[in-house]
Scaffold this motif. Structure first.
Motif: not given
Length: 77
Positions: A40-52, A67-71
Motif C-alpha cells: 500500500s502507498l504511504i502519502p507524502e508527509r511533512k514535519f515542521q519544527r520551530t526552535t526559539e 500530520p494527523n497528530q497533535p502539535d
C-alpha cells in the motif's frame, strides 16, 4: 537529535550550526510517497519544527507539528 530533558536547554545556536543573533530557526522535512511492506502507498508527509533561542543563544521553546497528530511545545526554563 534527542537530548536528555535535563540538558536540553544547554544546547543552543552553535550546537545546531547557527551563528550570530539567531532568534528563530524553522525546519521542515518532507518525506515522499513510499510503499509499505504490504504494497500500500504511504502519502507524502511533512514535519515542521520551530526552535526559539534567548539572547545568549540557548533554546527557549521548541514547537513541532506532525500530520494527523497533535502539535506539541517544549519550554526550557
Amino acid at each position: 537529535m534527542l537530548l536528555p530533558p535535563e540538558n536540553y536547554h544547554e544546547f543552543g545556536r552553535e550546537h545546531h550550526g547557527l551563528r550570530g543573533p539567531v532568534k528563530i530557526c524553522a525546519e521542515e522535512v518532507t518525506y515522499p510517497v513510499s510503499a509499505a511492506a504490504d504494497g500500500s502507498l504511504i502519502p507524502e508527509r511533512k514535519f515542521q519544527r520551530t526552535t526559539e533561542f534567548d539572547y545568549e543563544g540557548r533554546i527557549v521553546i521548541t514547537r513541532s507539528q506532525n500530520p494527523n497528530q497533535p502539535d506539541w511545545v517544549s519550554r526550557c526554563i
